[in-house]
Design a protein around this motif. Structure first.
Motif, mmCIF file in Angstrom:
data_model
loop_
_atom_site.group_PDB
_atom_site.id
_atom_site.type_symbol
_atom_site.label_atom_id
_atom_site.label_comp_id
_atom_site.label_asym_id
_atom_site.label_seq_id
_atom_site.Cartn_x
_atom_site.Cartn_y
_atom_site.Cartn_z
ATOM 1 N N MET A 96 13.683 4.655 -6.162
ATOM 2 C CA MET A 96 13.244 6.048 -6.117
ATOM 3 C C MET A 96 11.743 6.140 -5.856
ATOM 4 O O MET A 96 11.110 7.125 -6.204
ATOM 5 N N ARG A 97 11.195 5.127 -5.241
ATOM 6 C CA ARG A 97 9.780 5.136 -4.912
ATOM 7 C C ARG A 97 9.610 4.874 -3.420
ATOM 8 O O ARG A 97 10.455 4.235 -2.787
ATOM 9 N N ALA A 98 8.543 5.385 -2.870
ATOM 10 C CA ALA A 98 8.278 5.185 -1.444
ATOM 11 C C ALA A 98 7.844 3.751 -1.191
ATOM 12 O O ALA A 98 7.295 3.082 -2.080
ATOM 13 N N ALA A 99 8.112 3.286 0.028
ATOM 14 C CA ALA A 99 7.707 1.930 0.393
ATOM 15 C C ALA A 99 6.198 1.779 0.332
ATOM 16 O O ALA A 99 5.666 0.714 0.004
ATOM 17 N N GLU A 100 5.502 2.845 0.646
ATOM 18 C CA GLU A 100 4.045 2.851 0.569
ATOM 19 C C GLU A 100 3.568 4.277 0.346
ATOM 20 O O GLU A 100 4.327 5.230 0.509
ATOM 21 N N GLY A 101 2.323 4.405 -0.055
ATOM 22 C CA GLY A 101 1.769 5.728 -0.303
ATOM 23 C C GLY A 101 2.089 6.216 -1.704
ATOM 24 O O GLY A 101 2.638 5.490 -2.541
#
Length: 449
Positions: free
Chosen positions: A388-393
């Motif tokens: 549930m987290r973005a790959a980056e940012g």
């Protein structure tokens, strides 16, 4: 002349800059979720019809469980969500409002909305509210109690879907509950269809139903009982479909409910009265509308609100949102015909706004103090749950309908989404959104005056 113009332009720019709303930082302090496919059994005395829900979400009745795949809809790319209708049991689905006051055990009052999105498709979706407790250490959400709404005393002033039953449980064909407050051992619910304010006993019994009055006139929507087709928007009804009470804040020490419409009111001809939302106050002691109303100004790109709760005697939090869903870094390219792996309408405006209800301008607008951007949340401690987290940012909360916010303490707020099961994604293409709860550290926002 050129010098004069330059001075005027510079002054205008300075004024605009001074009036620009401050954006405060937000840091993720906790993350928990209730799985998307969370179903519960109806009460033992409920009609057998309510044991299978979602039978009417297609063009024809369908009683075969889990046979029709849910999708996010044509406008959003028709992505499947991986969960099929009808359901065996009742979906807990997305949370649609937090009460300001906690239950005695510290759990939060929240509620499930009308079911599947409309009066027509939700006659077998039961209405209920809950006590829930997210655990930001384990990432789990405990559902401690669910209380089903019912009308055994015939307080609802119109015919309900289960009129002829002894139990008279309410469904999404009767009301669309979207906001909730707990006061003096009773529950108050804001409904979108009427729009109505409901007074409810702790066991789910309807005690009273109050229609909405604004400037001495009865407010109605296209789903208000008594509104017939054909009817003229702005003339025969003023509230947009799905535009009733999405937020209803309880003001401390006063017993006043500040009921905010989700969308702008309609005027004759079908247009809206502006890019603002009406807020009316209801006195829970006298059980009457006070006659006072205010306006909440939407920021550019925002289309609606999701929740509304006070943090002290006069300041309150409001969720404002656009109609987008999904990470903008995965937006579909202009002119793309294949939208199976991109978001046609990505999330761009998802804010928690702080307003001061004691500061109202000459036109009736509540003062906006500032906001935090739910699409730009710092996560330096890796609090976001796996998957549930973005790959980056930064961490983002890119859901279509974010409908729950409340103050936790002097530095934290809690936010949750309505996942519209099984019709919304937002986190991952092809997967139904879970019911996510996030704890945000926002000391600058909460201390802003």
């Amino acid at each position: 002349m050129r010098l004069c113009s330059a001075i005027i332009l510079t002054a205008a720019a300075m004024t605009a800059s001074a009036q620009a709303e401050e954006v405060f930082p937000a840091k993720l302090a906790g993350h928990a979720y209730l799985p998307a496919l969370t179903l519960i059994a109806p009460p033992a005395d409920a009609p057998r019809d309510l044991w299978i829900s979602g039978k009417f979400t297609g063009k024809t009745r369908n009683e075969d469980p889990m046979t029709v795949m849910g999708t996010v809809g044509k406008d959003y790319g028709d992505h499947p969500t991986g969960i099929s209708l009808p359901f065996i049991g009742q979906p807990v689905q997305g949370m649609s409002g937090f009460a300001m006051n906690l239950a005695e055990d510290g759990s939060r009052f929240t509620l499930t909305d009308n079911g599947f999105g409309s009066k027509v498709n939700s006659p077998d979706a039961m209405l209920f509210f809950h006590r829930m407790a997210p655990d930001f250490t384990t990432g789990d959400v405990a559902r401690r109690e669910s209380i089903f709404l019912r009308d055994p005393d015939h307080k609802v002033p119109f015919r309900i879907a289960n009129e002829g039953t002894e139990s008279r449980y309410l469904t999404g064909a009767d009301f669309d509950p979207e906001s909730i407050q707990h006061l003096d051992g009773e529950i108050w619910i804001g409904d979108e269809f009427g729009p109505y304010v409901l007074r409810v006993a702790m066991d789910g019994r309807i005690l009273e139903v109050f229609p909405t009055m604004l400037d001495g006139q009865l407010l109605r929507g296209p789903d208000t009982p008594g509104v017939t087709v054909p009817s003229a928007p702005g003339k025969d009804f003023q509230v947009q479909r799905s535009g009733g009470y999405e937020g209803m804040a309880l003001q401390p020490k006063t017993g006043l409910l500040w009921a905010m419409l989700e969308k702008p009111l309609l005027v004759e001809g079908g247009g809206t009265e502006g890019d603002f939302l009406r807020v009316m106050t209801f006195d829970t002691q006298s059980k009457t509308w006070t006659g006072k109303s205010y306006k909440f100004k939407l920021s550019e790109g925002a289309k609606a609100i999701g929740d509304f709760n006070f943090i002290d005697d006069t300041r309150a939090l409001v969720i404002e949102r656009d109609n987008g869903e999904g990470d903008i870094t995965r937006a579909c390219a202009d002119g793309a015909t294949d939208k199976s792996s991109c978001y046609p309408v990505p999330a761009e405006v998802k804010n928690i706004v702080l307003v001061d209800t004691a500061s109202v301008d000459a036109d009736g607008y509540l003062r906006r103090i500032g906001h935090v951007n739910l699409l730009d949340i710092a996560d330096p401690e890796d609090k976001a749950l796996p998957g549930m987290r973005a790959a980056e940012g930064p961490f983002t909360f890119p859901f279509l309908t974010i409908e729950d916010v409340a103050r936790v303490d002097e530095t934290h707020i809690i936010v949750a989404n309505d996942n519209n099961l099984p019709f919304s994604g937002g986190r991952e293409i092809g997967t139904a959104a879970n019911n996510e709860f996030i704890l945000l550290s926002v000391p600058e926002l909460l201390s802003a005056k």
